[in-house]
Design an enzyme around this catalytic site. Structure first.
Site, PDB file in Angstrom:
ATOM      1  CG  ASP A 208      -2.077   0.819   0.979  1.00 41.40           C
ATOM      2  OD1 ASP A 208      -2.600   1.193   0.284  1.00 41.40           O
ATOM      3  OD2 ASP A 208      -2.547   1.684   1.993  1.00 41.40           O
ATOM      4  CB  SER A 232      -6.616   3.748  -0.096  1.00 41.45           C
ATOM      5  OG  SER A 232      -5.079   3.125   0.092  1.00 41.45           O
ATOM      6  CD  GLN A 282      -4.859   1.768  -2.987  1.00 43.03           C
ATOM      7  OE1 GLN A 282      -4.461   2.968  -2.878  1.00 43.03           O
ATOM      8  NE2 GLN A 282      -3.679   1.088  -2.369  1.00 43.03           N
TER       9      GLN A 282
END
Length: 291
Positions: A208, A232, A282
């Protein structure tokens, strides 16, 4: 948090009862809980219910609400399926009875089959030729924008070395891709005995980092972390092959599209000798802040 031991303490959840677990948080420089931490903790909870030796091959998740650093996070695991080859778990993370995150993870028994992979780039600099985030802070800290300097000052268990470091004062658009080497800090003896489940949790945590930043690059002449609201929205990973953290790994990222205040990024993680370990995707919020 500046060591593997610190990271493992964060990722290892407290067992409450049945399939319920509890985790605490550590800041990475954001006012909210780091998405990678929630991802990895949820994966830890899911793995704690796998008793048949199966290995994670994919996860898919959604971030629903921002996590508060000061409150514990509760993880509730639902056993969705234990079939002949695959086991599926669904994890719900909540704070103060409010769901903040959901994850589905699939685990597969070992099987033989066909194999291929794409090639890693061969024309990029090796980590020994590059500056790390720590090096940048030490050499240019007094000249960096305040937000970037504050972010780099946070202790981390991972060292990052981008193959290209953009000057934050150059208001120019950048290519829609980045390549970043990363490695756990500390002696290799500290990480030699980590089992595959823990290694996958650590890699999920690291995945991430940096991923949404590539979606900003094509708009770097106008957009930056200071004039955007970012978060996110979802995160998916696919795990392909065995790996360890004894050497540098490469995260090759690209952004196929941004639009409608969202940015999409995807990437591949390779060992230094070119073995494709995992892929990541993502979508994140990139909402311009209106003055």
């Amino acid at each position: 948090m500046n060591s593997v031991e610190n990271l493992l303490e964060i990722l290892q959840l407290k067992h409450l009862k049945d399939n319920q677990f509890e985790g605490v948080s550590e800041t990475v420089g954001s006012p909210n809980v780091f998405g990678g931490q929630v991802l990895a903790q949820a994966l830890n909870a899911a793995y704690r219910t796998i008793t048949n030796g199966r290995v994670l091959h994919s996860l898919h998740s959604y971030f629903l609400e921002a996590g508060h650093l000061e409150y514990p996070i509760n993880y509730d695991v639902s056993i969705m399926r234990d079939g002949g080859s695959f086991s599926v778990r669904r994890v719900t993370a909540s704070q103060n009875d409010e769901v903040i995150f959901i994850l589905s993870a699939s685990f597969h028994k070992e099987e033989e089959g066909y194999s291929h992979q794409i090639e890693m780039k061969t024309d990029i600099k090796q980590p020994e030729e590059l500056m790390s985030w720590t090096d940048v802070l030490e050499e240019y800290g007094s000249m960096l924008p305040t937000k970037i300097k504050s972010f780099l000052e946070i202790p981390r268990p991972v060292e990052f070395k981008p193959t290209h470091i953009a000057n934050p004062f150059d208001k120019v658009d950048l290519p829609p891709y980045i390549d970043i080497w990363f490695k756990l800090k500390g002696d290799n003896a500290d990480i030699a005995d980590l089992n595959l489940a823990i290694r996958q949790q650590i890699l999920t945590y690291i995945s991430d980092y940096n991923i949404l930043s590539v979606a900003l690059q094509p708009h770097a002449s106008k957009a930056h972390w200071g004039n955007l609201l970012t978060a996110s929205l979802d995160h998916s990973m696919w795990f392909f092959r065995e790996f360890d953290f004894s050497d540098w790994l490469l995260f090759s990222l690209e952004t196929p599209s941004t639009g409608n205040a969202r940015g999409f990024a995807r990437g591949n993680i390779f060992t230094r000798d070119g073995v494709l370990v995992a892929s990541v995707a993502q979508e994140g919020l990139m909402r311009p802040i209106k003055k």
